[in-house]
Design a protein around this motif. Structure first.
Motif, PDB file in Angstrom:
ATOM      1  N   TYR A 108      12.675  18.318  -3.458  1.00  0.00           N
ATOM      2  CA  TYR A 108      13.279  18.194  -4.783  1.00  0.00           C
ATOM      3  C   TYR A 108      12.804  19.323  -5.678  1.00  0.00           C
ATOM      4  O   TYR A 108      11.828  19.994  -5.393  1.00  0.00           O
ATOM      5  N   MET A 109      13.533  19.499  -6.750  1.00  0.00           N
ATOM      6  CA  MET A 109      13.213  20.508  -7.754  1.00  0.00           C
ATOM      7  C   MET A 109      13.340  19.838  -9.109  1.00  0.00           C
ATOM      8  O   MET A 109      14.276  19.084  -9.345  1.00  0.00           O
ATOM      9  N   GLU A 110      12.396  20.113  -9.982  1.00  0.00           N
ATOM     10  CA  GLU A 110      12.448  19.561 -11.332  1.00  0.00           C
ATOM     11  C   GLU A 110      12.502  20.723 -12.310  1.00  0.00           C
ATOM     12  O   GLU A 110      11.607  21.561 -12.335  1.00  0.00           O
ATOM     13  N   LEU A 111      13.582  20.776 -13.080  1.00  0.00           N
ATOM     14  CA  LEU A 111      13.771  21.853 -14.046  1.00  0.00           C
ATOM     15  C   LEU A 111      13.457  21.362 -15.449  1.00  0.00           C
ATOM     16  O   LEU A 111      13.987  20.334 -15.881  1.00  0.00           O
ATOM     17  N   ASN A 112      12.633  22.097 -16.155  1.00  0.00           N
ATOM     18  CA  ASN A 112      12.427  21.839 -17.569  1.00  0.00           C
ATOM     19  C   ASN A 112      13.508  22.643 -18.295  1.00  0.00           C
ATOM     20  O   ASN A 112      13.453  23.873 -18.347  1.00  0.00           O
ATOM     21  N   LEU A 113      14.499  21.944 -18.825  1.00  0.00           N
ATOM     22  CA  LEU A 113      15.677  22.593 -19.385  1.00  0.00           C
ATOM     23  C   LEU A 113      15.343  23.556 -20.513  1.00  0.00           C
ATOM     24  O   LEU A 113      15.934  24.632 -20.615  1.00  0.00           O
ATOM     25  N   ASP A 114      14.388  23.205 -21.351  1.00  0.00           N
ATOM     26  CA  ASP A 114      14.035  24.060 -22.494  1.00  0.00           C
ATOM     27  C   ASP A 114      13.499  25.415 -22.053  1.00  0.00           C
ATOM     28  O   ASP A 114      13.716  26.417 -22.729  1.00  0.00           O
ATOM     29  N   ARG A 122      23.973  34.947 -22.811  1.00  0.00           N
ATOM     30  CA  ARG A 122      23.492  34.484 -21.510  1.00  0.00           C
ATOM     31  C   ARG A 122      23.810  33.007 -21.318  1.00  0.00           C
ATOM     32  O   ARG A 122      24.215  32.591 -20.236  1.00  0.00           O
ATOM     33  N   THR A 123      23.645  32.223 -22.371  1.00  0.00           N
ATOM     34  CA  THR A 123      23.972  30.798 -22.294  1.00  0.00           C
ATOM     35  C   THR A 123      25.458  30.604 -22.045  1.00  0.00           C
ATOM     36  O   THR A 123      25.855  29.758 -21.239  1.00  0.00           O
ATOM     37  N   ALA A 124      26.284  31.394 -22.711  1.00  0.00           N
ATOM     38  CA  ALA A 124      27.734  31.297 -22.501  1.00  0.00           C
ATOM     39  C   ALA A 124      28.093  31.632 -21.059  1.00  0.00           C
ATOM     40  O   ALA A 124      28.946  30.972 -20.450  1.00  0.00           O
ATOM     41  N   ARG A 125      27.435  32.633 -20.479  1.00  0.00           N
ATOM     42  CA  ARG A 125      27.686  32.967 -19.066  1.00  0.00           C
ATOM     43  C   ARG A 125      27.217  31.844 -18.154  1.00  0.00           C
ATOM     44  O   ARG A 125      27.858  31.548 -17.141  1.00  0.00           O
ATOM     45  N   LEU A 149      22.566  24.353 -26.800  1.00  0.00           N
ATOM     46  CA  LEU A 149      21.759  25.565 -26.842  1.00  0.00           C
ATOM     47  C   LEU A 149      22.572  26.740 -27.369  1.00  0.00           C
ATOM     48  O   LEU A 149      22.096  27.520 -28.200  1.00  0.00           O
ATOM     49  N   GLU A 150      23.815  26.835 -26.921  1.00  0.00           N
ATOM     50  CA  GLU A 150      24.686  27.918 -27.385  1.00  0.00           C
ATOM     51  C   GLU A 150      24.925  27.822 -28.889  1.00  0.00           C
ATOM     52  O   GLU A 150      24.846  28.823 -29.603  1.00  0.00           O
TER      53      GLU A 150
END
Length: 117
Positions: A19-25, A102-105, A61-62
């Motif tokens: 598994y992988m856990e991503l911290n979104l921030d 970058r967020t839009a992409r 975020l965007e």
């Protein structure tokens, strides 16, 4: 309460070998190479609820970066062009613009992968 808020900001991707856990921030906005890799895993192994939560986070975020851009542009207008404050706000504006792009992409790449499945 803090643990619940911290868990809401994480995305756990369970796949056959681990598994992988991503911290979104901290992970987003990410480069296109990283986005392609992680979005592939998310599309294959995450629930629709997690995908919806991720896209909502990215849109938020965007808009946050858009608001920062506006704030920095407004603040820069109140200072002479050659002043230190003007250069500082202009620099912050450019950084917020770069992160927003970058967020839009990231959003484009994620939604394109979601529609193709």
């Amino acid at each position: 309460i803090r643990n619940a808020e911290a868990d809401a900001r994480k995305l756990k991707i369970k796949y056959p070998t681990g598994y992988m856990e991503l911290n979104l921030d901290y992970f987003f906005p990410c480069t296109l190479d990283k986005a392609r890799k992680v979005f592939s895993l998310i599309h294959r192994y995450s629930s629709e609820a997690d995908k919806d939560r991720l896209i909502a986070f990215l849109y938020g975020l965007e808009s946050r970066y858009g608001a920062q851009m506006q704030e920095y542009a407004d603040n820069a207008m109140y200072h002479p062009e050659k002043s230190e404050e003007y250069r500082e706000y202009t620099s912050r504006f450019k950084e917020a613009r770069r992160l927003r792009q970058r967020t839009a992409r990231n959003i484009e790449l994620f939604t394109a992968g979601r529609e193709s499945r």
